[in-house]
Design a protein around this motif. Structure first.
Motif, PDB file in Angstrom:
ATOM      1  N   GLY A  56      15.113  -5.260 -10.617  1.00 53.83           N
ATOM      2  CA  GLY A  56      14.740  -4.150 -11.975  1.00 53.83           C
ATOM      3  C   GLY A  56      15.598  -3.372 -12.397  1.00 53.83           C
ATOM      4  N   ASN A  92      15.489  -0.100  -6.880  1.00 57.49           N
ATOM      5  CA  ASN A  92      14.424  -0.364  -6.521  1.00 57.49           C
ATOM      6  C   ASN A  92      13.050  -1.181  -6.770  1.00 57.49           C
ATOM      7  OD1 ASN A  92      16.639   0.343  -4.145  1.00 57.49           O
ATOM      8  ND2 ASN A  92      15.756   2.250  -4.475  1.00 57.49           N
ATOM      9  N   ARG A  93      12.902  -1.753  -7.622  1.00 60.20           N
ATOM     10  CA  ARG A  93      12.113  -2.099  -8.388  1.00 60.20           C
ATOM     11  C   ARG A  93      12.275  -4.103  -8.100  1.00 60.20           C
ATOM     12  NH1 ARG A  93       6.943   0.347  -8.573  1.00 60.20           N
ATOM     13  NH2 ARG A  93       7.430   2.865  -8.783  1.00 60.20           N
ATOM     14  N   LYS A 106       7.561  -1.444  -6.348  1.00 58.78           N
ATOM     15  CA  LYS A 106       8.755  -0.785  -5.522  1.00 58.78           C
ATOM     16  C   LYS A 106       9.070  -1.808  -4.293  1.00 58.78           C
ATOM     17  CE  LYS A 106       9.260   3.916  -5.321  1.00 58.78           C
ATOM     18  NZ  LYS A 106      10.411   4.543  -5.820  1.00 58.78           N
ATOM     19  N   THR A 107      10.719  -2.068  -4.212  1.00 57.99           N
ATOM     20  CA  THR A 107      10.795  -2.651  -2.659  1.00 57.99           C
ATOM     21  C   THR A 107      11.211  -2.005  -1.428  1.00 57.99           C
ATOM     22  OG1 THR A 107      13.450  -2.507  -3.724  1.00 57.99           O
ATOM     23  CG2 THR A 107      11.401  -4.545  -4.573  1.00 57.99           C
ATOM     24  N   VAL A 137       2.186  -1.781  -6.220  1.00 63.96           N
ATOM     25  CA  VAL A 137       2.400  -2.296  -6.577  1.00 63.96           C
ATOM     26  C   VAL A 137       0.828  -2.528  -7.045  1.00 63.96           C
ATOM     27  CG1 VAL A 137       2.150  -4.467  -5.497  1.00 63.96           C
ATOM     28  CG2 VAL A 137       2.576  -5.136  -7.620  1.00 63.96           C
ATOM     29  N   ASP A 193      16.945  -3.256  -4.718  1.00 61.65           N
ATOM     30  CA  ASP A 193      15.903  -4.475  -4.744  1.00 61.65           C
ATOM     31  C   ASP A 193      16.854  -5.750  -5.222  1.00 61.65           C
ATOM     32  OD1 ASP A 193      17.896  -3.213  -6.531  1.00 61.65           O
ATOM     33  OD2 ASP A 193      17.004  -3.982  -8.859  1.00 61.65           O
ATOM     34  N   TRP A 222       5.597  -5.022 -10.994  1.00 60.80           N
ATOM     35  CA  TRP A 222       7.162  -4.151 -10.822  1.00 60.80           C
ATOM     36  C   TRP A 222       6.738  -3.739  -9.739  1.00 60.80           C
ATOM     37  CZ3 TRP A 222      10.652  -4.666 -13.637  1.00 60.80           C
ATOM     38  CH2 TRP A 222      11.105  -5.391 -15.149  1.00 60.80           C
TER      39      TRP A 222
END
Length: 99
Positions: free
Chosen positions: A56, A71-72, A33-34, A21, A38, A31
């Motif tokens: 996201g 994946n955000r 990234k996970t 991030v 997400d 935003w």
């Protein structure tokens, strides 16, 4: 602007070692990234830490088989500074538990 600068600085200090991030050029959202999908991340964060973020993929359209928001998550820094800091600590705790 000064208040948002404080919020970004405080929250990024807590999350930058745990998530991909960075501070945006404009706006009041992060935003990251996970580490998992997400939607799964947002559900887990709400279930375990009572923090709401928006997946996201809900904010983007699929194009050529790719959803740029996938994946955000969107983290809005619109609450008071102390609440943003508390939420960042809760997010960090959940990330530690997810592994």
């Amino acid at each position: 602007r000064a208040l948002y600068t404080q919020k970004f600085s405080a929250v990024l200090d807590i999350l930058s070692d745990k998530l991909d991030v960075s501070k945006p050029d404009a706006g009041f959202y992060l935003w990251p990234k996970t580490p998992i999908s997400d939607t799964a991340f947002a559900q887990s964060l709400y279930e375990h830490e009572h923090v709401t973020v928006l997946p996201g993929r809900f904010l983007a359209r699929q194009c050529a088989g790719i959803n740029p928001g996938e994946n955000r998550v969107r983290i809005a820094l619109v609450a008071e500074l102390e609440q943003c800091i508390d939420a960042a600590h809760r997010i960090a705790r959940r990330l530690d538990e997810i592994g």
